[in-house]
Design a protein around this motif. Sequence first.
Motif, PDB file in Angstrom:
ATOM      1  N   PHE A 171       0.857  -1.192   0.000  1.00 51.82           N
ATOM      2  CA  PHE A 171       0.000   0.000   0.000  1.00 51.82           C
ATOM      3  C   PHE A 171       0.887   1.234   0.000  1.00 51.82           C
ATOM      4  O   PHE A 171       2.047   1.175   0.419  1.00 51.82           O
ATOM      5  N   LYS A 172       0.324   2.367  -0.464  1.00 47.36           N
ATOM      6  CA  LYS A 172       1.073   3.629  -0.427  1.00 47.36           C
ATOM      7  C   LYS A 172       0.437   4.560   0.595  1.00 47.36           C
ATOM      8  O   LYS A 172      -0.779   4.799   0.577  1.00 47.36           O
ATOM      9  N   GLY A 173       1.308   5.109   1.473  1.00 46.48           N
ATOM     10  CA  GLY A 173       0.831   6.037   2.492  1.00 46.48           C
ATOM     11  C   GLY A 173      -0.184   5.385   3.401  1.00 46.48           C
ATOM     12  O   GLY A 173      -0.041   4.218   3.811  1.00 46.48           O
ATOM     13  N   ASN A 174      -1.263   6.123   3.719  1.00 46.65           N
ATOM     14  CA  ASN A 174      -2.324   5.607   4.590  1.00 46.65           C
ATOM     15  C   ASN A 174      -3.506   5.062   3.800  1.00 46.65           C
ATOM     16  O   ASN A 174      -4.583   4.835   4.360  1.00 46.65           O
ATOM     17  N   SER A 175      -3.326   4.872   2.502  1.00 49.44           N
ATOM     18  CA  SER A 175      -4.421   4.388   1.673  1.00 49.44           C
ATOM     19  C   SER A 175      -4.694   2.920   1.947  1.00 49.44           C
ATOM     20  O   SER A 175      -3.785   2.138   2.228  1.00 49.44           O
ATOM     21  N   ASN A 176      -5.975   2.540   1.845  1.00 55.48           N
ATOM     22  CA  ASN A 176      -6.374   1.137   1.977  1.00 55.48           C
ATOM     23  C   ASN A 176      -6.521   0.466   0.612  1.00 55.48           C
ATOM     24  O   ASN A 176      -6.975  -0.674   0.534  1.00 55.48           O
ATOM     25  N   ARG A 188       2.345  -5.387   3.946  1.00 52.91           N
ATOM     26  CA  ARG A 188       1.533  -6.105   4.926  1.00 52.91           C
ATOM     27  C   ARG A 188       1.688  -7.604   4.689  1.00 52.91           C
ATOM     28  O   ARG A 188       1.355  -8.108   3.611  1.00 52.91           O
ATOM     29  N   ALA A 189       2.224  -8.329   5.740  1.00 47.84           N
ATOM     30  CA  ALA A 189       2.369  -9.793   5.701  1.00 47.84           C
ATOM     31  C   ALA A 189       1.171 -10.406   6.406  1.00 47.84           C
ATOM     32  O   ALA A 189       0.832 -10.020   7.534  1.00 47.84           O
TER      33      ALA A 189
END
Length: 930
Positions: free
Chosen positions: A454-459, A484-485
């Motif tokens: 993901f980039k930044g705080n984006s979901n 994210r693992a």
Amino acid sequence: MTSADLDVENGASSYEGFYICTATNSVGSGQSPQICLDVIGSIPTVTVPLSRYTVNIGSSVTLQSINKYDGSTTQSPSLIINNADESDQANYVCRVTNSIGTGISSHIFLDVLGSVPSVSLTRTSFTGNYRDTIILGCTVSANPPATSVYWQKVTGSTTTTVDMSNSKYTGPSVGTPSLTITNLNSNDAGNYICLAANSVGTGQSIQGPLTVIGNPPVVTVRQSTYSTSYGNTIMLACVVSANPAHTAVYWTRQSNNGNTVTLNPASSTKYSGSSTRSPSLIINNVDFSDEGNYICHANNAVGTGQSSQKFLDVIGNIPIVTASISDASVQVGNPVIIRCIVISTPAATQTVWKRNINNADTTIDISSSRYSVVTTSNPSLTINSVQADDQGQYFCQASNSEGTGTSNYITLTVTGDAPTSISISPSPITVNESQTITATCTAQGSPTITYTWFKGNSNTQLSTGSVLRITSSTRIDAGTYQCRALNTYGNADATVAVEVRHVPDVNITQPTQGAVGQTIIIQCSYISKPAATNVTWSTGNQGITVDGNKYIGASLSNPSLTITNLAASDQASYRCSVMNLLGQGDSSSVTLSVDTSTAPSFIRIVPAEMIVEAGQSFTLTCEADGNPVPTFIWYKNDVIMSTGADLVIPDAIDTKHRGIILCRANNTKGSIQTWEYIDVQFRPVSTVTPTSISGDNPVNLSCDTRANPLATEWQWFNNSYPRALPVTSMVLNVNMDANTAARVYTCIAINTIGPSDIIPFDVAIVTTGDVVNTSMKGQSNVISSTETPTVCPRVFTTGEIVAIVLGIVFVQLLTIGISVCCCCQDKCASLCGGKKERISPQPPPKRVQIPVYYEEPDESVISLRKLEIPTFKKDIEKPKKRNIYSEKRKLASDNTYSDITPTYEEEKVHRKRWRREKKKNKRRHDQTDA
């Protein structure tokens, strides 16, 4: 000769004139004086008040002054047409005859109107509920008026007239054509037509369908047969659909012996349901007596509906199944047993295991090596090696001849290791724009781990897999990236900062419009990685030198450009540029607009002076400098005359246009005004007033006139003297010393514009002491003297007198003109016995309202200032010379005016000087502009 009389028969206007009787004998001929024959009378004048009449069929119409059916007499010339019909539609003419001739009226047209009624329904279709009341709306427009209204009903191919004797229907009438139907039922459905009749015929509406909503309840039972084990509870599902709503529900059962019983839930705990809210029947603790055919019934206002028969079969018990587990939490890879116990009579013939996945029951395939064999004797389920996706809810089912029994749910929880020790390499990451960004994410955990980026705080998911790769990077790719693992038992996150180095990204803001002399700031901002090293500004293709005086800013800490003392030359396109180690970044171009508008100035009216004769046209043009271009308004006596640069007067009128006219120039920056005096010249107009005289005293006849310029010459005539009298002054002295002095006197006043109309005076000798108000021919009452003229019974008209007098005037014009000129000029004054004149004030002063215009009025464009304007009378002093142009400029500046009435020669000299000064000032202005 038998008779000297002249008989004129059937007199006509062509016989009118003067007649002379001539008689001849041997000595000679003699003739009578002239006599006047005046023919009085004319043919009848016939008029019709209207050029067109309109009448309805069957009505009456009166055509005034026309002869046809009734009327058409000399006492009552109007024509009355009774009971008009289409054949009466035509053009009519009225003729009236008298002894002079026949008069004919203009053509008039009689238009006979009338048609069958126009009938329409208020709606194209109608809908009503069962047993309701409905109104079928109808509108009727008829000329002649409708005499009856009725309705028809169309059912299929059959059309019947609605029977209004039936109390079910009310209406219709001529005043209220709508039809009301009460207590609607299915028989009322059909197509309805509204009809109206008048004396012309019958009109009808289109068909309007009426739909009646309502029927007995529709009752359905979902299953054709029901089967249940002895001792169970069962529900026989019933669905009722009704309009109008059903009011009661009940069930009946027909036993195997043929008896029919109505079931009453209210009197027995064995049954429940069977209500309007819940029409299904619930039978508790079923036994064999409950076996039979069941019917569900429902009632509404229309009737009763029932379902078809449904059979209930009561059988033995289905298997009783119970599931259990010793430990519901199992580690991934370990075995687990879910136990199942079946109690069945008759014996179970099959056992299966099912699992609930996404709220759907799925049968487990026990043929897989992961499971042990499940049989009716050993119905338990064994999972040899538990996997993470084995987690969920399980249940066991056993079947016999009576049916299938289902166990309770068992929830199996599978445990494992969530991801740990997550990391990203390299970290941080720095690349130049267009290079590839590569990052690798690693973590430990069981079961298998999946990776998401993901980039930044984006979901929003950017990429999957342990490696993130972005080719041909741009500056927008810079930022923080998250890995994210994730596995079944948890997740772990790691971040890495990515820097993309690029030339500066420069933004500029469009400035607002500036005004000359102001200071304005053009905003500039930038983003630069690596740091910026320099900021520059340019206009067009030329750089701007920031000197701290005219231009301020353009630094790394303050990249915006400040422009002081704004000028028109500063209007241009501007660009901001920022440099760093990788190169130069340029902003887009913005345009700076400089407001160069100014208030109106140097206002002038062209031509600079205006002398115009009454009745002629003239045009004034108002000019003024200013930006934006000024608009113009013309005023006279506080009233707006016109708008626009040109004031066009097609017909100059002394009382309306003579005087000061103001022009006001306006734009968004202000206003300015100037004025000009309009001199409307006109030939003399009589102002003679009635005079009463008596006795034999002399009388002065004064040829008083109003003129511009003033009258300078007068001519006098009487009806017994063929040429002008030897008097050229305004006053004629008449000695009343003889009875022959009474006669008609006339005068003509002349100025440079022309002569006045002939001004007549009727003079009569009266007895001393008597006061006579003699009537001038349209002008005045004056008394004059000389011989008494012989008057024909017919008095000459003004036009005839003018023609005679003008002929005399032209013969003597040269001699009279020289005499008047000599008397009026200063150099001839001593010869003519005259005196030099001057102008001096004569009290009392009069007040005039002069419009004064202000630059910024509070409430009104025009305010009034009262100025005292003195009047003047002639004096023997020579008038002082005046500079009219200088006076006008002064008056324009302080809005002070004087109403001075100079002599004609003085006015002429002033105007010449004024024109010369205007020309000089215009040349100076043109040289200044050049």
